[in-house]
Design a protein around this motif. Structure first.
Motif, PDB file in Angstrom:
ATOM      1  N   THR A  36       0.843  -1.193   0.000  1.00  0.00           N
ATOM      2  CA  THR A  36       0.000   0.000   0.000  1.00  0.00           C
ATOM      3  C   THR A  36       0.880   1.245   0.000  1.00  0.00           C
ATOM      4  O   THR A  36       2.062   1.186   0.336  1.00  0.00           O
ATOM      5  CB  THR A  36      -0.923   0.024   1.223  1.00  0.00           C
ATOM      6  OG1 THR A  36      -0.128  -0.038   2.423  1.00  0.00           O
ATOM      7  CG2 THR A  36      -1.891  -1.157   1.207  1.00  0.00           C
ATOM      8  N   ARG A  37       0.282   2.355  -0.371  1.00  0.00           N
ATOM      9  CA  ARG A  37       0.987   3.633  -0.355  1.00  0.00           C
ATOM     10  C   ARG A  37       0.333   4.533   0.698  1.00  0.00           C
ATOM     11  O   ARG A  37      -0.845   4.840   0.619  1.00  0.00           O
ATOM     12  CB  ARG A  37       0.934   4.311  -1.724  1.00  0.00           C
ATOM     13  CG  ARG A  37       1.783   5.592  -1.807  1.00  0.00           C
ATOM     14  CD  ARG A  37       1.619   6.256  -3.179  1.00  0.00           C
ATOM     15  NE  ARG A  37       2.178   5.424  -4.235  1.00  0.00           N
ATOM     16  CZ  ARG A  37       3.457   5.456  -4.608  1.00  0.00           C
ATOM     17  NH1 ARG A  37       4.301   6.260  -3.984  1.00  0.00           N
ATOM     18  NH2 ARG A  37       3.878   4.688  -5.578  1.00  0.00           N
ATOM     19  N   LYS A  38       1.102   4.922   1.694  1.00  0.00           N
ATOM     20  CA  LYS A  38       0.609   5.750   2.780  1.00  0.00           C
ATOM     21  C   LYS A  38       0.600   7.212   2.373  1.00  0.00           C
ATOM     22  O   LYS A  38       1.130   7.593   1.325  1.00  0.00           O
ATOM     23  CB  LYS A  38       1.481   5.568   4.027  1.00  0.00           C
ATOM     24  CG  LYS A  38       1.691   4.115   4.437  1.00  0.00           C
ATOM     25  CD  LYS A  38       0.415   3.458   4.872  1.00  0.00           C
ATOM     26  CE  LYS A  38      -0.007   3.923   6.242  1.00  0.00           C
ATOM     27  NZ  LYS A  38      -1.167   3.180   6.766  1.00  0.00           N
ATOM     28  N   ALA A  39      -0.020   8.023   3.202  1.00  0.00           N
ATOM     29  CA  ALA A  39      -0.042   9.459   2.966  1.00  0.00           C
ATOM     30  C   ALA A  39       1.393   9.984   2.898  1.00  0.00           C
ATOM     31  O   ALA A  39       2.233   9.640   3.720  1.00  0.00           O
ATOM     32  CB  ALA A  39      -0.818  10.160   4.077  1.00  0.00           C
ATOM     33  N   GLY A  40       1.662  10.804   1.902  1.00  0.00           N
ATOM     34  CA  GLY A  40       3.002  11.325   1.713  1.00  0.00           C
ATOM     35  C   GLY A  40       3.829  10.511   0.742  1.00  0.00           C
ATOM     36  O   GLY A  40       4.974  10.855   0.455  1.00  0.00           O
ATOM     37  N   GLY A  41       3.255   9.397   0.229  1.00  0.00           N
ATOM     38  CA  GLY A  41       3.930   8.604  -0.780  1.00  0.00           C
ATOM     39  C   GLY A  41       4.743   7.434  -0.258  1.00  0.00           C
ATOM     40  O   GLY A  41       5.302   6.670  -1.044  1.00  0.00           O
ATOM     41  N   ARG A  42       4.829   7.289   1.071  1.00  0.00           N
ATOM     42  CA  ARG A  42       5.624   6.188   1.624  1.00  0.00           C
ATOM     43  C   ARG A  42       4.939   4.851   1.355  1.00  0.00           C
ATOM     44  O   ARG A  42       3.739   4.704   1.535  1.00  0.00           O
ATOM     45  CB  ARG A  42       5.801   6.374   3.131  1.00  0.00           C
ATOM     46  CG  ARG A  42       6.648   5.295   3.797  1.00  0.00           C
ATOM     47  CD  ARG A  42       6.871   5.619   5.266  1.00  0.00           C
ATOM     48  NE  ARG A  42       5.610   5.633   5.995  1.00  0.00           N
ATOM     49  CZ  ARG A  42       5.065   4.553   6.566  1.00  0.00           C
ATOM     50  NH1 ARG A  42       5.676   3.370   6.457  1.00  0.00           N
ATOM     51  NH2 ARG A  42       3.938   4.635   7.230  1.00  0.00           N
ATOM     52  N   ARG A  43       5.714   3.865   0.913  1.00  0.00           N
ATOM     53  CA  ARG A  43       5.175   2.528   0.648  1.00  0.00           C
ATOM     54  C   ARG A  43       5.229   1.681   1.922  1.00  0.00           C
ATOM     55  O   ARG A  43       6.195   1.735   2.666  1.00  0.00           O
ATOM     56  CB  ARG A  43       5.960   1.834  -0.469  1.00  0.00           C
ATOM     57  CG  ARG A  43       5.787   2.464  -1.832  1.00  0.00           C
ATOM     58  CD  ARG A  43       6.517   1.666  -2.890  1.00  0.00           C
ATOM     59  NE  ARG A  43       6.424   2.286  -4.206  1.00  0.00           N
ATOM     60  CZ  ARG A  43       5.426   2.100  -5.040  1.00  0.00           C
ATOM     61  NH1 ARG A  43       4.419   1.296  -4.694  1.00  0.00           N
ATOM     62  NH2 ARG A  43       5.398   2.693  -6.219  1.00  0.00           N
ATOM     63  N   LYS A  44       4.174   0.903   2.121  1.00  0.00           N
ATOM     64  CA  LYS A  44       4.125  -0.016   3.246  1.00  0.00           C
ATOM     65  C   LYS A  44       3.861  -1.418   2.720  1.00  0.00           C
ATOM     66  O   LYS A  44       2.990  -1.619   1.871  1.00  0.00           O
ATOM     67  CB  LYS A  44       3.023   0.379   4.238  1.00  0.00           C
ATOM     68  CG  LYS A  44       2.923  -0.558   5.432  1.00  0.00           C
ATOM     69  CD  LYS A  44       1.836  -0.115   6.384  1.00  0.00           C
ATOM     70  CE  LYS A  44       1.742  -1.066   7.576  1.00  0.00           C
ATOM     71  NZ  LYS A  44       0.674  -0.650   8.525  1.00  0.00           N
ATOM     72  N   VAL A  45       4.616  -2.378   3.199  1.00  0.00           N
ATOM     73  CA  VAL A  45       4.477  -3.771   2.768  1.00  0.00           C
ATOM     74  C   VAL A  45       4.122  -4.622   3.975  1.00  0.00           C
ATOM     75  O   VAL A  45       4.720  -4.479   5.048  1.00  0.00           O
ATOM     76  CB  VAL A  45       5.783  -4.287   2.136  1.00  0.00           C
ATOM     77  CG1 VAL A  45       5.658  -5.774   1.796  1.00  0.00           C
ATOM     78  CG2 VAL A  45       6.119  -3.497   0.883  1.00  0.00           C
TER      79      VAL A  45
END
Length: 266
Positions: free
Chosen positions: A45-54
């Motif tokens: 997923t892509r969190k707020a601010g563009g950071r990717r989370k796996v």
């Protein structure tokens, strides 16, 4: 980097997975008749601010459904409970703080805790990890904790959460405080002041919804509860963004999200 961080959290930090070889996996299958081997996958997923989370999750749909399938959920308060709690909060002129518990399910252990004689689930790592050479081609994982994706994980987390909360008590400004669930709705917990003669006075409330908590009471009591949660519950109570609402102004203070009487009435 997000994939490496997730693997480090699961294997090194939480100890939720234990790496084994294919040969070891086959040995365990012979020793544990109830053992199940299931694939796993990456949820990106892509969190707020563009950071990717796996997140690495088990494909629980590969596990045969059992007789207890209908009772594998983690309890949570409904809309009626929420309205009742907020009504009490307004009447008592309390504040309210919301928080979520970080990687909640991983705080609960699977039956047997991953011991060789009691292994319940083995995961096959996502194929992408082998292609990236993050795991060996013949590597498997023993599930030690309630991995996301397993059908039984919500129920295991709910039982773990309630056990930890039921054991919480402390000495604070209001005297001796303990948590106890309400008889009519176990998803509502009372923060009670213990007095002589087994007398109890409710000083605050906690509404539970899976891994989210709504804590209501005087601000010092809320802060004590948050502090004791980190200390006694043995879990990382990740708090919501530090926003304070009320009394006609917006400010940032401490590490919890507070809603004042004005916000609750509005």
């Amino acid at each position: 980097e997000a994939i490496k961080a997730e693997m480090h959290a699961l294997i090194e930090e939480k100890g939720a997975l234990r790496s084994i070889s294919r040969q070891k996996k086959e040995e365990l299958q012979q020793r544990c008749p109830i053992l199940t081997v299931v694939p796993s996958k990456l949820v990106i997923t892509r969190k707020a601010g563009g950071r990717r989370k796996v997140r690495i999750v088990a494909c629980g749909n590969y596990i045969e459904k059992g007789q207890e399938e209908d009772s594998l959920y983690a309890g949570g308060g409904d809309a009626t409970a929420l309205r009742a709690c907020l009504s009490k909060t307004v009447q008592a002129d309390w504040l309210a703080a919301t928080l979520d518990i970080k990687t909640a399910f991983l705080n609960a252990m699977l039956p047997g805790e991953g011991a060789d004689d009691e292994v319940v689930v083995i995961l096959q790592p996502p194929r992408l990890l082998a292609k990236l050479r993050y795991v060996q081609p013949d590597e498997f994982w023993v599930a030690v904790r309630a991995i996301y994706g397993l059908r039984q994980s919500p129920k295991l987390w709910g039982a773990h959460r309630d056990t930890k909360m039921g054991g919480m008590s402390w000495e604070g400004r209001e005297g001796s405080i303990a948590l106890e669930p309400m008889v009519g709705d176990p998803n509502i917990w009372k923060m009670v002041q213990l007095k002589e003669g087994w007398e109890e006075v409710t000083k605050g409330l906690i509404l539970v919804y899976v891994d989210d908590l709504l804590i209501m009471g005087p601000e010092p009591l809320i802060q004590e509860c948050l502090k004791m949660g980190n200390k006694q519950a043995g879990v990382a109570w990740k708090r919501s963004r530090s926003q304070v609402f009320g009394h006609g102004h917006l400010a940032y203070r401490r590490r919890s999200f507070f809603a004042s009487r004005q916000l609750l009435e509005g």
